[in-house]
Design a protein around this motif. Structure first.
Motif, PDB file in Angstrom:
ATOM      1  N   GLU A 194       0.834  -1.201   0.000  1.00 60.75           N
ATOM      2  CA  GLU A 194       0.000   0.000   0.000  1.00 60.75           C
ATOM      3  C   GLU A 194       0.870   1.253   0.000  1.00 60.75           C
ATOM      4  O   GLU A 194       1.947   1.270   0.606  1.00 60.75           O
ATOM      5  CB  GLU A 194      -0.899   0.029   1.246  1.00 60.75           C
ATOM      6  N   ASN A 195       0.399   2.303  -0.685  1.00 62.09           N
ATOM      7  CA  ASN A 195       1.079   3.588  -0.616  1.00 62.09           C
ATOM      8  C   ASN A 195       0.813   4.204   0.746  1.00 62.09           C
ATOM      9  O   ASN A 195      -0.327   4.195   1.236  1.00 62.09           O
ATOM     10  CB  ASN A 195       0.583   4.522  -1.722  1.00 62.09           C
ATOM     11  N   PRO A 231      -3.240   6.763   3.409  1.00 64.15           N
ATOM     12  CA  PRO A 231      -4.093   7.899   3.029  1.00 64.15           C
ATOM     13  C   PRO A 231      -5.430   7.498   2.417  1.00 64.15           C
ATOM     14  O   PRO A 231      -6.293   8.346   2.230  1.00 64.15           O
ATOM     15  CB  PRO A 231      -3.229   8.656   2.015  1.00 64.15           C
ATOM     16  N   GLN A 232      -5.606   6.201   2.139  1.00 63.65           N
ATOM     17  CA  GLN A 232      -6.895   5.726   1.632  1.00 63.65           C
ATOM     18  C   GLN A 232      -7.831   5.343   2.774  1.00 63.65           C
ATOM     19  O   GLN A 232      -9.026   5.654   2.747  1.00 63.65           O
ATOM     20  CB  GLN A 232      -6.688   4.517   0.711  1.00 63.65           C
ATOM     21  N   ASN A 266      -5.864  12.812  -4.589  1.00 64.80           N
ATOM     22  CA  ASN A 266      -7.160  12.135  -4.712  1.00 64.80           C
ATOM     23  C   ASN A 266      -7.456  11.168  -3.564  1.00 64.80           C
ATOM     24  O   ASN A 266      -8.337  10.318  -3.690  1.00 64.80           O
ATOM     25  CB  ASN A 266      -7.226  11.392  -6.044  1.00 64.80           C
ATOM     26  N   THR A 267      -6.745  11.290  -2.458  1.00 70.77           N
ATOM     27  CA  THR A 267      -6.956  10.374  -1.338  1.00 70.77           C
ATOM     28  C   THR A 267      -7.968  10.942  -0.340  1.00 70.77           C
ATOM     29  O   THR A 267      -8.074  12.156  -0.164  1.00 70.77           O
ATOM     30  CB  THR A 267      -5.640  10.100  -0.597  1.00 70.77           C
ATOM     31  N   PRO A 268      -8.729  10.081   0.344  1.00 69.73           N
ATOM     32  CA  PRO A 268      -9.660  10.548   1.377  1.00 69.73           C
ATOM     33  C   PRO A 268      -8.957  11.364   2.467  1.00 69.73           C
ATOM     34  O   PRO A 268      -9.523  12.341   2.975  1.00 69.73           O
ATOM     35  CB  PRO A 268     -10.232   9.245   1.941  1.00 69.73           C
ATOM     36  N   TYR A 269      -7.741  10.963   2.822  1.00 80.08           N
ATOM     37  CA  TYR A 269      -6.997  11.683   3.863  1.00 80.08           C
ATOM     38  C   TYR A 269      -6.777  13.133   3.472  1.00 80.08           C
ATOM     39  O   TYR A 269      -7.065  14.058   4.244  1.00 80.08           O
ATOM     40  CB  TYR A 269      -5.660  10.992   4.113  1.00 80.08           C
ATOM     41  N   TYR A 270      -6.287  13.373   2.261  1.00 86.00           N
ATOM     42  CA  TYR A 270      -5.979  14.746   1.851  1.00 86.00           C
ATOM     43  C   TYR A 270      -7.258  15.557   1.646  1.00 86.00           C
ATOM     44  O   TYR A 270      -7.311  16.734   2.015  1.00 86.00           O
ATOM     45  CB  TYR A 270      -5.152  14.747   0.570  1.00 86.00           C
ATOM     46  N   LYS A 271      -8.292  14.933   1.093  1.00 87.16           N
ATOM     47  CA  LYS A 271      -9.554  15.641   0.902  1.00 87.16           C
ATOM     48  C   LYS A 271     -10.146  16.061   2.255  1.00 87.16           C
ATOM     49  O   LYS A 271     -10.697  17.154   2.390  1.00 87.16           O
ATOM     50  CB  LYS A 271     -10.537  14.757   0.145  1.00 87.16           C
ATOM     51  N   ALA A 272     -10.046  15.180   3.245  1.00 84.42           N
ATOM     52  CA  ALA A 272     -10.549  15.510   4.582  1.00 84.42           C
ATOM     53  C   ALA A 272      -9.740  16.636   5.211  1.00 84.42           C
ATOM     54  O   ALA A 272     -10.287  17.528   5.870  1.00 84.42           O
ATOM     55  CB  ALA A 272     -10.510  14.271   5.477  1.00 84.42           C
ATOM     56  N   LEU A 273      -8.433  16.599   5.010  1.00 88.41           N
ATOM     57  CA  LEU A 273      -7.553  17.641   5.533  1.00 88.41           C
ATOM     58  C   LEU A 273      -7.926  18.999   4.931  1.00 88.41           C
ATOM     59  O   LEU A 273      -8.020  20.006   5.650  1.00 88.41           O
ATOM     60  CB  LEU A 273      -6.105  17.292   5.195  1.00 88.41           C
ATOM     61  N   GLN A 274      -8.161  19.015   3.627  1.00 91.27           N
ATOM     62  CA  GLN A 274      -8.555  20.251   2.951  1.00 91.27           C
ATOM     63  C   GLN A 274      -9.909  20.749   3.440  1.00 91.27           C
ATOM     64  O   GLN A 274     -10.087  21.941   3.709  1.00 91.27           O
ATOM     65  CB  GLN A 274      -8.613  20.022   1.439  1.00 91.27           C
ATOM     66  N   ASN A 327     -15.273   7.003   3.760  1.00 88.02           N
ATOM     67  CA  ASN A 327     -16.421   6.813   2.869  1.00 88.02           C
ATOM     68  C   ASN A 327     -16.915   8.128   2.285  1.00 88.02           C
ATOM     69  O   ASN A 327     -17.366   8.175   1.137  1.00 88.02           O
ATOM     70  CB  ASN A 327     -17.564   6.129   3.625  1.00 88.02           C
ATOM     71  N   GLU A 328     -16.823   9.198   3.045  1.00 89.42           N
ATOM     72  CA  GLU A 328     -17.282  10.508   2.559  1.00 89.42           C
ATOM     73  C   GLU A 328     -16.351  11.048   1.475  1.00 89.42           C
ATOM     74  O   GLU A 328     -16.807  11.643   0.490  1.00 89.42           O
ATOM     75  CB  GLU A 328     -17.374  11.493   3.716  1.00 89.42           C
ATOM     76  N   PHE A 329     -15.066  10.856   1.648  1.00 87.04           N
ATOM     77  CA  PHE A 329     -14.104  11.501   0.745  1.00 87.04           C
ATOM     78  C   PHE A 329     -13.447  10.537  -0.245  1.00 87.04           C
ATOM     79  O   PHE A 329     -12.492  10.894  -0.903  1.00 87.04           O
ATOM     80  CB  PHE A 329     -13.028  12.212   1.565  1.00 87.04           C
ATOM     81  N   ARG A 330     -13.960   9.326  -0.321  1.00 85.78           N
ATOM     82  CA  ARG A 330     -13.400   8.331  -1.253  1.00 85.78           C
ATOM     83  C   ARG A 330     -13.561   8.800  -2.683  1.00 85.78           C
ATOM     84  O   ARG A 330     -14.564   9.349  -3.068  1.00 85.78           O
ATOM     85  CB  ARG A 330     -14.107   6.995  -1.041  1.00 85.78           C
TER      86      ARG A 330
END
Length: 321
Positions: A38-39, A59-60, A88-96, A318-321
């Motif tokens: 995994e990355n 980050p996924q 495009n990862t849920p982690y980064y989208k949530a952070l933003q 699930n929200e930011f996938r």
């Protein structure tokens, strides 16, 4: 003489064990790499037991883990490069998203859970307190969900002062993790949780002049790891108080601020997907009573698996996938 020797030997092993757990050079360190197919993103670097280790996050899935630096080849990056490598990862989208939802003095960051069905995401704050842990919350949770949802997911916002003064309670919670009764997401709630009841909010809690944010965040994480707790990527502001500058500072540590849309002790009702907040430090009996009442109200839907508790990590994923 034999008794003295035994006592000294026991003391030696205690000190040796403590030395093995002590961490040196704990710091932020950002890098990307691949681990177990995994990355991953490396968030922290530290030395423990003569070994360099990393605190990493997938980050996924937003799952964190501690690994040896020998287990992964890494490419160092800066925080400003997160968007390039994690776009495009849920982690980064949530952070933003957490950064964008930070204009209010209170309740910045992510304030709502994201289940597909009816249910809530439960967060329990453990602020500094002289009172014991309210264990009734956890035993009630386990009893309510023992057939439908085991382990029961819960996010605990931990402070350093509570952790140090409630060692027996922390060990009790860890045992519930080991037995598979609870699945705990340990959320950073700062080391000291400073609060001045006479000061206005804009110069209170973490916004108090002279606050050492680096220690409040990293000092807590280090103490957690030394005691066998795994830090997550989530952060809750003491008092839910912050401003845009402070939010940006916290996110620069790679942490995702979370608030709440249902602080029960303040009379905020929970709804489907609510990120519920109660205090388990003995200082908020009203919130605890309301939550126990909520469990009783939803008993039939819990038994039908139509009202469940959601893991904070998977809700955000699930929200930011």
């Amino acid at each position: 003489m034999i008794k003295l020797y035994s006592t000294l030997l026991l003391l030696f092993f205690c000190l040796f064990s403590q030395a093995q757990n002590e961490i040196q050079q704990y710091k932020t360190y950002y890098a990307t790499g691949s681990y177990a197919g995994e990355n991953i993103l490396i968030l922290r670097q530290f030395n423990q037991a003569a070994q360099q280790s990393y605190l990493i996050v997938n980050p996924q899935t937003l799952e964190t883990q501690i690994i040896s630096s020998r287990q992964v080849a890494v490419k160092p990056i800066t925080f400003q490069e997160f968007g390039t490598f994690l776009k495009n990862t849920p982690y980064y989208k949530a952070l933003q998203t957490a950064q964008e939802q930070s204009l209010n003095l209170q309740d910045a960051g992510i304030i709502h859970g994201f289940p597909k069905e009816k249910g809530i995401t439960l967060t329990i704050d453990l602020c500094p307190s002289h009172k014991p842990l309210d264990r009734n919350i956890f035993t009630s949770l386990i009893a309510a969900f023992q057939k439908e949802e085991r382990p029961v997911p819960v996010a605990l916002s931990i402070t350093g002062k509570f952790m140090l003064s409630h060692a027996d309670d922390i060990r009790w919670l860890q045992e519930l993790q080991k037995t598979g009764d609870l699945d705990i997401t340990w959320t950073n709630h700062t080391y000291n949780h400073h609060y001045n009841p006479k000061a206005p909010l804009n110069i209170n809690f973490l916004m108090e002049p002279g606050t050492d944010l680096n220690f409040e965040i990293l000092g807590l994480e280090q103490a957690m790891i030394e005691r066998g707790l795994l830090p997550s990527v989530f952060f809750r502001f003491p008092g839910l108080v912050s401003d845009q500058k402070l939010v940006n500072q916290v996110t620069s540590y790679g942490l995702i601020p979370i608030g709440s849309d249902a602080w029960l002790a303040k009379g905020q009702a929970s709804h489907a997907g609510s990120l519920v907040l109660i205090h388990g430090n003995g200082n908020e009996p009203i919130g605890v009573k309301d939550f126990i009442k909520l469990l009783a109200t939803e008993k039939s839907t819990i038994n039908q698996q139509q009202w469940l508790l959601y893991d904070l990590r998977s809700s955000v994923e699930n929200e930011f996938r």
